[in-house]
Write an enzyme that holds these catalytic residues in place. Structure first.
Site, PDB file in Angstrom:
ATOM      1  N   GLU A   1     -19.181  23.253 -13.887  1.00 17.69           N
ATOM      2  CA  GLU A   1     -19.476  21.892 -14.377  1.00 17.69           C
ATOM      3  C   GLU A   1     -18.648  20.845 -13.646  1.00 17.69           C
ATOM      4  O   GLU A   1     -19.139  19.763 -13.303  1.00 17.69           O
ATOM      5  CB  GLU A   1     -19.209  21.812 -15.879  1.00 17.69           C
ATOM      6  CG  GLU A   1     -20.146  22.694 -16.697  1.00 17.69           C
ATOM      7  CD  GLU A   1     -19.656  22.827 -18.133  1.00 17.69           C
ATOM      8  OE1 GLU A   1     -20.133  22.074 -18.978  1.00 17.69           O
ATOM      9  OE2 GLU A   1     -18.779  23.665 -18.388  1.00 17.69           O
TER      10      GLU A   1
ATOM     11  N   SER B   1     -13.624  28.125 -26.072  1.00 15.71           N
ATOM     12  CA  SER B   1     -13.668  26.954 -26.929  1.00 15.71           C
ATOM     13  C   SER B   1     -12.579  27.096 -27.976  1.00 15.71           C
ATOM     14  O   SER B   1     -12.293  28.195 -28.445  1.00 15.71           O
ATOM     15  CB  SER B   1     -15.036  26.868 -27.599  1.00 15.71           C
ATOM     16  OG  SER B   1     -14.944  26.093 -28.774  1.00 15.71           O
TER      17      SER B   1
ATOM     18  N   SER C   1       0.828  -1.217   0.000  1.00 14.34           N
ATOM     19  CA  SER C   1       0.000   0.000   0.000  1.00 14.34           C
ATOM     20  C   SER C   1       0.859   1.262   0.000  1.00 14.34           C
ATOM     21  O   SER C   1       0.336   2.363   0.042  1.00 14.34           O
ATOM     22  CB  SER C   1      -0.928  -0.007   1.221  1.00 14.34           C
ATOM     23  OG  SER C   1      -0.189  -0.209   2.410  1.00 14.34           O
TER      24      SER C   1
ATOM     25  N   LYS D   1     -17.479  31.481 -27.429  1.00 15.29           N
ATOM     26  CA  LYS D   1     -17.857  30.709 -26.245  1.00 15.29           C
ATOM     27  C   LYS D   1     -17.121  31.127 -24.993  1.00 15.29           C
ATOM     28  O   LYS D   1     -15.935  31.430 -25.008  1.00 15.29           O
ATOM     29  CB  LYS D   1     -17.573  29.225 -26.490  1.00 15.29           C
ATOM     30  CG  LYS D   1     -18.472  28.609 -27.514  1.00 15.29           C
ATOM     31  CD  LYS D   1     -19.800  28.175 -26.933  1.00 15.29           C
ATOM     32  CE  LYS D   1     -19.672  26.778 -26.367  1.00 15.29           C
ATOM     33  NZ  LYS D   1     -20.922  26.311 -25.802  1.00 15.29           N
TER      34      LYS D   1
ATOM     35  N   ASN E   1     -17.283  29.179 -21.368  1.00 13.63           N
ATOM     36  CA  ASN E   1     -17.928  28.032 -20.722  1.00 13.63           C
ATOM     37  C   ASN E   1     -17.708  28.024 -19.212  1.00 13.63           C
ATOM     38  O   ASN E   1     -16.613  28.335 -18.751  1.00 13.63           O
ATOM     39  CB  ASN E   1     -17.374  26.728 -21.316  1.00 13.63           C
ATOM     40  CG  ASN E   1     -17.706  26.600 -22.796  1.00 13.63           C
ATOM     41  OD1 ASN E   1     -18.762  27.018 -23.238  1.00 13.63           O
ATOM     42  ND2 ASN E   1     -16.764  26.049 -23.559  1.00 13.63           N
TER      43      ASN E   1
ATOM     44  N   ASN F   1      -1.927  -2.660  13.354  1.00 20.72           N
ATOM     45  CA  ASN F   1      -3.385  -2.489  13.319  1.00 20.72           C
ATOM     46  C   ASN F   1      -3.833  -1.223  14.058  1.00 20.72           C
ATOM     47  O   ASN F   1      -4.641  -0.453  13.545  1.00 20.72           O
ATOM     48  CB  ASN F   1      -4.074  -3.724  13.902  1.00 20.72           C
ATOM     49  CG  ASN F   1      -3.812  -4.965  13.068  1.00 20.72           C
ATOM     50  OD1 ASN F   1      -3.262  -4.857  11.969  1.00 20.72           O
ATOM     51  ND2 ASN F   1      -4.177  -6.129  13.585  1.00 20.72           N
TER      52      ASN F   1
ATOM     53  N   THR G   1     -40.267  26.798  -8.717  1.00 18.27           N
ATOM     54  CA  THR G   1     -40.508  25.406  -8.320  1.00 18.27           C
ATOM     55  C   THR G   1     -40.678  24.663  -9.644  1.00 18.27           C
ATOM     56  O   THR G   1     -41.213  25.220 -10.610  1.00 18.27           O
ATOM     57  CB  THR G   1     -41.773  25.245  -7.445  1.00 18.27           C
ATOM     58  OG1 THR G   1     -42.900  25.715  -8.174  1.00 18.27           O
ATOM     59  CG2 THR G   1     -41.665  26.039  -6.148  1.00 18.27           C
ATOM     60  N   HIS G   2     -40.183  23.455  -9.704  1.00 17.09           N
ATOM     61  CA  HIS G   2     -40.188  22.682 -10.964  1.00 17.09           C
ATOM     62  C   HIS G   2     -39.440  23.415 -12.084  1.00 17.09           C
ATOM     63  O   HIS G   2     -39.715  23.192 -13.259  1.00 17.09           O
ATOM     64  CB  HIS G   2     -41.614  22.381 -11.442  1.00 17.09           C
ATOM     65  CG  HIS G   2     -42.543  21.909 -10.368  1.00 17.09           C
ATOM     66  ND1 HIS G   2     -42.787  20.585 -10.112  1.00 17.09           N
ATOM     67  CD2 HIS G   2     -43.263  22.604  -9.449  1.00 17.09           C
ATOM     68  CE1 HIS G   2     -43.637  20.476  -9.099  1.00 17.09           C
ATOM     69  NE2 HIS G   2     -43.942  21.689  -8.666  1.00 17.09           N
TER      70      HIS G   2
ATOM     71  N   LYS H   1      -8.233   3.583   2.205  1.00 16.96           N
ATOM     72  CA  LYS H   1      -7.540   4.869   2.150  1.00 16.96           C
ATOM     73  C   LYS H   1      -7.669   5.635   0.836  1.00 16.96           C
ATOM     74  O   LYS H   1      -8.004   6.819   0.832  1.00 16.96           O
ATOM     75  CB  LYS H   1      -6.053   4.659   2.464  1.00 16.96           C
ATOM     76  CG  LYS H   1      -5.788   4.297   3.917  1.00 16.96           C
ATOM     77  CD  LYS H   1      -4.340   4.021   4.146  1.00 16.96           C
ATOM     78  CE  LYS H   1      -4.015   2.695   4.794  1.00 16.96           C
ATOM     79  NZ  LYS H   1      -5.031   1.730   5.127  1.00 16.96           N
TER      80      LYS H   1
HETATM   81  N1  ARG Z   1      -1.016  -1.379   5.456  1.00 12.20           N
HETATM   82  C1  ARG Z   1      -1.946  -1.936   6.402  1.00 12.20           C
HETATM   83  C2  ARG Z   1      -3.314  -1.260   6.254  1.00 12.20           C
HETATM   84  O1  ARG Z   1      -3.358  -0.239   5.699  1.00 12.20           O
HETATM   85  C3  ARG Z   1      -1.447  -1.745   7.802  1.00 12.20           C
HETATM   86  C4  ARG Z   1      -2.004  -2.731   8.760  1.00 12.20           C
HETATM   87  C5  ARG Z   1      -1.477  -4.085   8.455  1.00 12.20           C
HETATM   88  N2  ARG Z   1      -1.868  -4.997   9.456  1.00 12.20           N
HETATM   89  C6  ARG Z   1      -1.733  -6.318   9.281  1.00 12.20           C
HETATM   90  N3  ARG Z   1      -2.143  -7.091  10.254  1.00 12.20           N
HETATM   91  N4  ARG Z   1      -1.231  -6.827   8.202  1.00 12.20           N
HETATM   92  O2  ARG Z   1      -4.319  -1.770   6.677  1.00 12.20           O
END
Ligand code: ARG
Length: 464
Positions: free
Chosen positions: A296, A283, A29, A289, A291, A116, A161-162, A331
């Site tokens: 948007e 444009s 990650s 134009k 825009n 964790n 309205t509408h 994440k």
């Molecule tokens: N990179 C992991 C996450 O974002 C960190 C926690 C990993 N924990 C584990 N027991 N492998 O969740």
């Protein structure tokens, strides 16, 4: 410990071989959780100080760890940090580099904690900052809207309205409607922040730890109100991210609605508002134009923000307690949603500050479409003591007459009106004007300029 080259240096003790390349690709990650580097280092420094204060590690080890972590942070900030996919994530990248810098004491940092609770802490700190950033962005946008409202408290425009002309309102009243909406978004961001402000750190892998750690000390050092009370919950909870995303989705919905109005209003068919060149584009083929691209794109951002909310809800549903690796998928979407929201808020603030309402178009449109028909019906009730349902019917007949003649209500002569109801008097023309119409709607929260100014004053006080 079998510290061979192929198995993981952090947890490779029970492994004879390193991971398959595909395994490394799905497992790592670091490409995105490097955004948590500052939070990771802050939390680790607080943890190290607590470990020394409780006598779990020595003061000199804690000092070496805390200073080494600052070195790692500056390497990361300078951009030369050697991130490694083999080290999976930000937590192990930082710790491995710390070991290179300070040696043996680095291995003591992970006492009494786990990745964790570490990731839960880092991510909470990051999302907490985003709640503050969203609140700041919302306040800036609301101030810009309040200024537009004050300048246009008397400026009549059609209320819809509408998307059909309904009754005249004022520009100020319309702006203040969005201030109320964004005010609720602000409240949601602040509420979410209060609820998420508890520390998971020290929950360790899931069950707590046998070391005599002080979770109150690390909670306090990181600005949390208290440690989370259940270690299983602490490592498995992602409500804080879900709440931030929910509040973001609702906020993005409001932004999208306003953006849609700006797109419509800036069109040649409406000409209610002129958007500044700074927030428009041209444009490449049509020279005439201009825009409303910023509007948007703001209108569209809600798509990915809602997507992030649904994605995380779906990741979390059905997960047994406590931590599962699924949760690593929490994440990226939150990062993207937060970036999108902050950008949309800033762009909307800029557009609102720069935009110029067009009073003439607004006034002309306010009077068109029989917008004062309700005022006429109310006049019949008030002056001729007619039941409202009968007044509604008489007014309908007058609207039909005007429509057949291709004119607006004030253009009908008194003689023409009398053919519908003989008691109608010339004073009726007073209520057919849009200024009188808006001024008469002085009920609390109504569109009368004095009511709008009262709300402007209230919000100015709140936002100062
Ligand atoms: N990179 C992991 C996450 O974002 C960190 C926690 C990993 N924990 C584990 N027991 N492998 O969740």
């Amino acid at each position: 410990m079998t510290d061979n080259k192929t198995s993981n240096a952090m947890w490779g003790g029970r492994f004879a071989a390193g991971p398959d390349a595909i395994m490394e690709a799905i497992n790592a990650s670091i490409d995105y959780d490097k955004r948590l580097a500052a939070q990771d280092i802050t939390a680790s420094r607080a943890h190290a100080r607590m470990l020394a204060a409780t006598g779990i590690i020595t003061d000199s080890d804690a000092t070496a760890i805390r200073e080494g972590l600052l070195t790692v942070l500056s390497e990361i900030e300078e951009g030369g940090f050697p991130y490694s996919k083999a080290l999976e994530d930000i937590h192990m990248n930082v710790e491995a580099r710390l070991k290179e810098i300070i040696g043996e004491p680095a291995g003591r940092l992970h006492t009494g904690r786990s990745r964790n609770d570490q990731v839960a802490t880092d991510f909470r700190l990051w999302v907490r900052d985003q709640c503050d950033a969203a609140a700041n962005g919302l306040e800036a946008l609301m101030r810009a809207l309040v200024e537009q409202a004050e300048a246009g408290a008397d400026m009549v425009m059609p209320g819809f309205t509408h998307l059909q002309v309904a009754q005249p309102v004022t520009w100020g009243h319309h702006m203040m409607a969005y201030v109320e909406m964004f005010g609720r978004d602000l409240g949601r961001m602040r509420d979410a922040r209060v609820r998420m402000n508890e520390s998971p750190l020290g929950a360790a892998a899931l069950a707590g730890t046998s070391f005599p750690i002080d979770r109150y000390a690390t909670a306090e050092a990181l600005g949390f109100k208290r440690p989370m009370a259940n270690s299983l919950d602490a490592v498995s909870d992602r409500d804080f991210a879900l709440e931030f995303l929910s509040a973001s989705s609702i906020c993005a919905t409001h932004l999208s609605r306003f953006a849609e109005e700006l797109v419509i209003w800036s069109s040649a068919q409406f000409r209610f508002v002129t958007l500044s060149d700074r927030f428009s584009t041209g444009s490449s083929i049509m020279p005439q134009k201009k825009n409303p691209d910023a509007a948007e794109l703001i209108r569209a951002k809600v798509g990915r923000i809602n997507g992030a909310l649904v994605a995380l809800l779906t990741v979390m549903k059905g997960l047994p307690l406590a931590y599962s690796k699924d949760m690593q998928e929490d994440k990226e979407q939150v990062f993207d949603a937060a970036d999108s929201l902050m950008l949309a808020l800033a762009a909307m603030e800029g557009m609102v500050r720069d935009m110029a309402p067009n009073p003439d178009s607004l006034r002309a449109a306010a009077g068109a479409g029989f917008s004062t028909a309700t005022d006429l019906a109310d006049w019949l009730v008030r002056e001729l003591n007619m039941p409202f349902r009968d007044a509604h019917h008489v007014t309908g007949a007058l609207v039909k007459m005007a429509e057949d003649k291709g004119v607006d209500l004030p253009d009908l002569s008194i003689e023409e009106m009398k053919t519908v109801h003989s008691d109608i008097k010339p004073e009726v023309y007073d209520v057919l004007g849009v200024d009188n119409s808006v001024a008469s709607r002085a009920s609390y929260g109504g569109t009368a300029p004095d009511q709008v100014r009262a709300q402007v004053a209230r919000w100015r006080n709140i936002l100062k």
